[in-house]
Structures are given as C-alpha cells and as structure tokens.
Design an enzyme around this catalytic site. Structure first.
Site, PDB file in Angstrom:
ATOM      1  CB  SER B 164      -6.225  -0.492   3.106  1.00 24.37           C
ATOM      2  OG  SER B 164      -6.230   0.918   3.110  1.00 24.37           O
ATOM      3  NE  ARG B 233     -12.677   5.735  -5.796  1.00 22.67           N
ATOM      4  CZ  ARG B 233     -12.392   4.620  -5.135  1.00 22.67           C
ATOM      5  NH1 ARG B 233     -12.023   4.669  -3.871  1.00 22.67           N
ATOM      6  NH2 ARG B 233     -12.483   3.453  -5.720  1.00 22.67           N
ATOM      7  CG  ASP B 330       1.266   0.957   0.612  1.00 26.10           C
ATOM      8  OD1 ASP B 330       0.988   2.173   0.578  1.00 26.10           O
ATOM      9  OD2 ASP B 330       0.605   0.133   1.271  1.00 26.10           O
ATOM     10  CG  HIS B 363      -2.583   1.535  -0.225  1.00 29.00           C
ATOM     11  ND1 HIS B 363      -2.122   0.944   0.926  1.00 29.00           N
ATOM     12  CD2 HIS B 363      -3.924   1.689  -0.058  1.00 29.00           C
ATOM     13  CE1 HIS B 363      -3.141   0.754   1.759  1.00 29.00           C
ATOM     14  NE2 HIS B 363      -4.242   1.195   1.189  1.00 29.00           N
ATOM     15  CG  ASP B 364      -5.380   0.321  -5.557  1.00 32.19           C
ATOM     16  OD1 ASP B 364      -5.999   0.250  -4.482  1.00 32.19           O
ATOM     17  OD2 ASP B 364      -5.808   0.919  -6.555  1.00 32.19           O
TER      18      ASP B 364
END
Lengths: 392, 392
Positions: B164, B233, B330, B363-364
């Site tokens: 990232s 967040r 992602d 994405h994580d």
C-alpha cells in the site's frame, strides 16, 4: 442521483408540469406500517405527465431513488434552469413516451420534497417529527403509492419502472400487487443490499448523526447538520461512479492551479467536485430523510420479507412481465445481483428479459443519457402495451 | 491496516523487540523537503529484528502503510495482547526470515508513533506543530529512512518491502537510491492514486476537518476530532475490504438481535464492526497524521515526479530486482495498476517478477495470513541474497 450532467432545454421535454398533493391518511394512526407503528396524516406529493387514456390502460408509475422526488421530467416554470431528474427518459418520443403513456411519479414516504417525512409536523406535538418519525420500509413507500393510485382511480399499471432504490420499489410492487402490475422494469437495483452497500450507507448515517448540529434529529429551526450531510453525499457520490468513470472525468487533473499547493486545499479536481456536490446537496435535502431512506433500503430483503429465506419463493406470486437491466461498471449493485434476481424469476416461469448494458459511468448509468437503455425501455413498454391490449 | 484478525502468540514470533529512536536533523531547518520547506529537529522511531551479518549484506527494510508504525513484529513485553502489525510475515522461518535477515522498520515522517509529525513540538513555538507541520511527500519519508540507515552504517539494502503506501516508499527507494537497493518488493500498491483513491482519502480528510474539535489542527491538549477520525477510518476500512470479503465476513447478519429493530442503532454486524473499528482507531492514532500521510499518498506520482510524465522514464535509472504482487479483489489499487508498473519496468530491461494472488479479502490481503504470499517473498529474498553474494 447524479447532477453533474446538464440537460439541454430541448423540444422533447414534457414541458410544464405541476406538483400536486393528495392526503389520504388523515388520522394520526391511519396507516399501519410494517414495523407495527401507525402513521398519519399522510400527504403524498406527485406529478403526472402525458394523458390518461379512456380505459386507463396506459399508466406508467416511475419510482425514484434516494435523492429524487416527484419532479421526474419537465419544468415547473419557463425559467427553471433544469428539468426533472429523469428528463432524458421521460418525454415525447423518449424511452417512456409521454405521447403514449400517462406517467405518474410521487415523492417517497419519509422524503423531504412534499410527501410526509421526518420534517413534517407531528400531530402529537405540533413540531416536526425528527427521529420520532417511524422507520419506514420500501413496502411502506409502495403502500403510499398504492393509495395515491386508488385516489386517481387507477386499477392497473402498464408498468412500474425505477432504478436503484426506485428499483426496489418496483420489485415490491410486483410482489405485493401482482394483479395490478402488468410489467416491472428494474434498473441498477438489487433484491437486498450487500454488506458493502450497507457499510457505505452506515458511514453516511454516522456522518450525519456525528454532526453536533444533528441534535438527535431535532434540528429544524436551528443550524442543520450540513457538514454531516455533505460528507454523506460525498460518500454516496463515490459509490455512484466507477473507477473508470472517475479516471476519465477527473484523473489526477489539478483544480485551478499549475502545481501541487502543499496544503489541505482541494488540489485535485475530484476533491473540488466532491466538496461542491456535498455543499450543493445540503441546500435541497433533509438529513433525516437521508437516514430514513437509506435505512429502508438497507432493510429491504425480498428473501427475508417475502420468501421465508428463498428468493425463488419471494417471486412465486408475481405475474408481471419483467425487464431487468444492470450496468457493467455498477459496483454498488453489481450485475451478479441482477442475474440472481432474474434466475429466481425464471424459476417461477416468469416472462423476464435481462440485459447488462456496457457502461463506464457506474451505478449512476441509469440516470445518464444512454441510447441503448432508452430503446430497451421504449420497446419493452410497446410490447407490453400491445400484448395487454390484445389480451383485453 | 486491518486489525480484526487475531494473531496467535506462537513460537515463530521474533520475540521481544525494543523501539529505538534516532535524531538526525537537530537544527530546525536541517531537512530540506520536496515542497521547499525545511524541517528539524527530526527524530525517527525504529525497530530492528534479527542479526546484522558481518558484511551488512542481509538488511531488509520494511516500510509501513497509513496506520502502521515501526512495530512490525514481535512484542514489547511478555504481556502484549498482540504482536507488531506484520508478525505473520516477519519472524523465524517466515516470509521475511529473521533467522537470515536483519529487518529494520521505522515510523514514517509525519507519523504519530515516535517519528516527528504534526503532534511533535514545533521549536519555533514550543507547542505541537498541528497544521504548521509542512506537507511531506513519500520522497521525504524515504529521505528520513535513508538518514536512519546512514546512522546505522548500512550502505546496501538486500530488499525494501512494503504494501500500500509502504509500497510507494519501496518504489521511491528504488528510484531515488538505485545503487543502494538490491531488490524491491511492492505489494498491493500503485505508482499513483486514481481519482477514486483520492476521493476516499479526501472524504476522510473532510470528515476530520469538519469535526468542530479539529480546531484547525490545533487540538492537542483539548478534545480531539475523534468523531471525524472515526468516520475517516470507517471509510478506509470499507476500501480495504472487498464486496466478497464483506459478504462472507458479515453478509446481512444481524448484531445481537433476532429481528430488525426499526431504529438507527447498529442492526447489522457490518454496522457494529465499522463503528467499533472507528472508535478503536481514535485511541491510538492522531487525526493530523491521517491528513498528512493520505496527502503524501495522493501527491505521489512517479510519472510526474520522476519521469516528465512518463512511467517508463521514471523507472529508467532503477537497478533493483523487483517483485510486484497484486491481489485479485483489491479495488483500491487494482491489478491493472500493478501491471502498468511492471510493463514500465520491463521496458527498462529490469529483472521484475509479477504475481496477482487470488485473494478474497481486498486491499488488506497483504496484511493477512497467505501461504502463497509468504512463500513468494521468502523465495525471492533467498534468490536475491544468493545472487548478490555470488556477485560479490
């Protein structure tokens, strides 16, 4: 939902239209909601376009999405800068041809554009409902639309058509009033929200409810939770577009500058665009309505409410001919969700047509000029009208 | 970024680690930033794992993403409930094998975990910088890391690895210090943010800056913009996951209830999850750092900064062997962006391996246990180490 495209004032608009109101539940406890709560009085704001034919067989009900209203096409005055939200689709010779059909569109229950909603006066207190307004469902919205049609003496709908949350209302119509709906056109919609869709709505709601001006929903007459609502709108706008659409629309182009400013101003066009959309939205929309309509959409689940957990069972009683349209770049209600709905309809032997339209512009595609979309809708309506009138 | 997975305290952790600090720019105007501003003093917080070999040829620099810090693996005490953020990757026998390599990780410039950032004291005022902290770039972050390595006497990196925004630092390292970087491993990253990625960051920043407690960034010592940071967040978390991941993780499951509550409480698990993630984050993270690090990521653009508009030209001076890994689900930095980067590297004749890993978690994915990912990294490092030492 999108408003960044500008309509031309062309000769194909339905011209001037008038917003009308009908109050159908006059007593405070007259309408029984799905939650078990009762609500009244209820006023519904609606507009009509085109002419109702003698046997009332040409009625097309248009249902609107989150930020829409009864003003689907045409102008209120000769000076309006913009026509209604779906003027590209509704008008003489258009997808929904007002030379042939009588079009009705009403503001949803819980809305803020004339129909009873959280900003309306609560008869119990004489003040706006705020969060005392009961949580309503897509089914409740449809029930209110049904009462409007009863009032207008309309017993049969040639078609119900809507996109996004409007599409949910179409589905609910087909399920709840099978004998009344000859055809149902669902655009860019789903039979239930994914966790992703709920997540984005919840972020919008949290943005509103976190705004100190929110005052537990009791902000009428005082400062409004504009910052929260603007944020909610910004989140929404990103979900209505697609990676592709944003790349071609904005890319990394800078806003009114040659180079990066090394501060927290809006450097990129996409930042300015979002800030602008957010600030524009708060001028015309009520934050509480955002809460109620998104909640209704999150709650919507045909399997759960109509099918004992089965989507196939949910559609068992439907008689409407259906046209389901999805868009390739819609990542809020992706095509697989439309396909699943179509499968469930087919398992019930329904006459259903499905089309995935190649479109770059994401979920918003149903609101944007699209020749293919207009043609599909136009031909489908013609076919259904002919078949219905042969059958008579 | 994700913290909802729990690590087991297993025998393969690096064990206890210590956070260390190095102050390298002692004068207020010592570090020249890309913006032209000067900054000092600068302290960098870092941690090391494993043993540095005699010829210092086994150094792996790990760079962290938005919410990470120097605590990449292991525990500070015997009682820590959780190890560092990438304990699944860094440890004895793991992807980055601490039995073989000397691992260094430092908190980024602008961070809030020990390295100088907006919460640090401004020598000019004796108070925290707040928004007087200069806007920093990915290049500035890398410059600070370089100073740390100089201090440690390290002249060559076997590898720089990060995902990232950490991956952006890896790219910057390979471009800015070609003779120092033997290999570069970029995970789930991009050479520039799309409009979509900028949009989500901007919404997060707007949420923070709209919070009345933000006080133009000067909130230290008073109430903090916790609501805004929590919202930021929440938005981030949705972008780190995928439709698929959210469906399997949450679906439409209800939170601690049998049926819908018809109110604005968190009805669905995904709503509770987001609220929890938001509220947990504010306990450990500084809102201003969110602004600065996301802005640095939005500004990052190798074409613009290193290639006169050409990505191929940007990589022209790179000598590192590269491993580029993307993840199928992602949608923040989709695979096509990695492919474009790989193409540009290949056009420069670079030794580059690319792999798109099938992963449902969005994405994580680079932060989650993944056998394939660990194996790829492990083998790549081994190969590079052997080739480098043959070459010596």
């Amino acid at each position: 939902m999108s408003e960044y495209f500008e309509h031309d004032r062309d000769g194909n608009s339905v011209g001037l239209v008038e917003k009308k109101f009908h109050t159908f539940a006059a007593a405070p406890d007259e309408l029984l909601l799905e939650s078990g709560a009762r609500l009244g009085p209820i006023t519904v704001a609606y507009e009509t376009m085109g002419a109702l034919n003698a046997d009332k067989s040409n009625v097309v009900l248009v249902t609107h999405a989150l930020s829409g209203d009864s003003h689907v096409a045409g102008y209120y005055t000769g000076n309006d800068p913009k026509p209604g939200w779906w003027d590209i689709m509704v008008g003489p010779g258009k997808g929904i041809d007002t030379d042939r059909y009588f079009v009705i569109c009403s503001n949803v229950l819980g809305g803020c554009m004339g129909t009873t909603g959280p900003a309306s006066l609560n008869p119990a207190t004489g003040r706006p409902y705020g969060l005392d307004f009961p949580v309503v469902t897509i089914g409740d919205m449809v029930k209110v639309q049904k009462s409007l049609l009863d009032h207008l003496g309309i017993k049969k709908l040639l078609a119900v058509i809507g996109g996004s949350i409007g599409g949910m209302q179409v589905i609910e119509w087909a399920i709840n009033y099978p004998d009344m709906v000859a055809s149902a056109i669902m655009l860019a919609t789903t039979t239930r929200h994914s966790a992703l869709a709920i997540a984005f709505n919840e972020i919008g709601r949290q943005a509103i409810m976190s705004d100190p001006n929110f005052s537990k929903g009791d902000y009428y007459g005082g400062p409004k939770p504009d910052l929260g609502l603007a944020l909610a709108r910004m989140v929404g706008h990103v979900t209505y577009l697609s990676d592709d659409a944003m790349r071609s629309k904005f890319g990394r182009r800078l806003q009114d500058r040659e180079s990066l400013s090394f501060d927290f101003d809006a450097n990129f066009q996409v930042e300015s665009y979002l800030r602008y959309q957010g600030s524009k939205f708060v001028q015309r929309f009520d934050a509480n309505t955002f809460l109620y309509v998104t909640k209704a959409a999150d709650y919507f689940d045909v399997r759960h409410h109509h099918g004992h957990g089965s989507q196939v069972e949910a559609f068992a009683g439907v008689k409407a001919k259906a046209l389901v349209i999805s868009f390739t770049s819609d990542w809020l209600y992706p095509t697989y969700q439309s396909r699943n709905m179509v499968k469930a309809m087919k398992k019930n032997g329904l006459d259903v047509s499905f089309c995935e339209i190649e479109a770059k512009c994401g979920h918003d595609a149903f609101l944007l000029p699209n020749e293919r979309l207009s043609t599909l809708v136009n031909r489908f309506l013609k076919r259904v009208y002919e078949e219905e009138n042969d059958a008579l």
